[in-house]
Design a protein around this motif. Sequence first.
Motif, short mmCIF file in Angstrom:
data_model
loop_
_atom_site.label_atom_id
_atom_site.label_comp_id
_atom_site.label_asym_id
_atom_site.label_seq_id
_atom_site.Cartn_x
_atom_site.Cartn_y
_atom_site.Cartn_z
N SER A 1 0.80 -1.22 0.00
CA SER A 1 0.00 0.00 0.00
C SER A 1 0.84 1.28 0.00
O SER A 1 0.30 2.35 -0.20
N THR A 2 2.13 1.17 0.23
CA THR A 2 2.98 2.37 0.22
C THR A 2 3.91 2.41 -0.98
O THR A 2 4.76 3.30 -1.06
N ARG B 1 -0.03 13.16 -2.60
CA ARG B 1 0.66 12.40 -1.57
C ARG B 1 1.12 13.29 -0.45
O ARG B 1 1.63 14.38 -0.67
N ILE C 1 1.18 1.56 -7.04
CA ILE C 1 -0.17 2.12 -6.89
C ILE C 1 -0.56 2.93 -8.12
O ILE C 1 -1.67 2.81 -8.63
N CYS C 2 0.36 3.76 -8.60
CA CYS C 2 0.08 4.56 -9.80
C CYS C 2 -0.22 3.67 -11.00
O CYS C 2 -1.15 3.94 -11.76
N LEU D 1 -3.66 2.00 -10.56
CA LEU D 1 -4.71 3.00 -10.68
C LEU D 1 -4.90 3.42 -12.14
O LEU D 1 -6.03 3.54 -12.63
#
Length: 171
Positions: free
Chosen positions: A26-27, A169, A32-33, A36
């Motif tokens: 999750s970090t 962020r 994540i990018c 997404l």
Amino acid sequence: MDEVLTVADVSSSTRSTASIPSSSFSTNFPLICAFLAFALAQFLKLFTTWFKEKRWDSKRLLGSGGMPSSHSATVTALATAIGLHEGTGGSSFALAVILAAIVMYDASGVRLHAGRHAELLNQIVCELPEEHPLSNVRPLREPLGHTPLQVVAGAILGCIVSFLMRSSRPT
């Protein structure tokens, strides 16, 4: 006086400097990018399909091909996020850029033409007489690749996702 290092000293020193801080999924900003951007591109395909064909097609959420290219969005978001997070001078960024170039070239080249071949083969099979052994073969998937415009749109989407994620962020 010369300092003497024992095996225990070297071992504990190596462990403390070589250990990478545990980073949870999750970090991981680049990951994540990338996810997404992929999800957003797939979601947008619902609307671009509706705009073009005037029908809702939920299969577009998981299908390949179409506008924008989710493959391009994913690899471009990954490369951009790595560049923003770690800088553009490292091996990770170089690897991500090369990966992105290969994926986008393949999407608009090989896979696009494979989809066009599938379309032509499906048309040929449809015109076969019923008694032909291939007349009942399941059709090939046609939307495999992307036009250059779809690839560029996916790449722009990937960059935008990474830049927006970076600006949102906490520092």
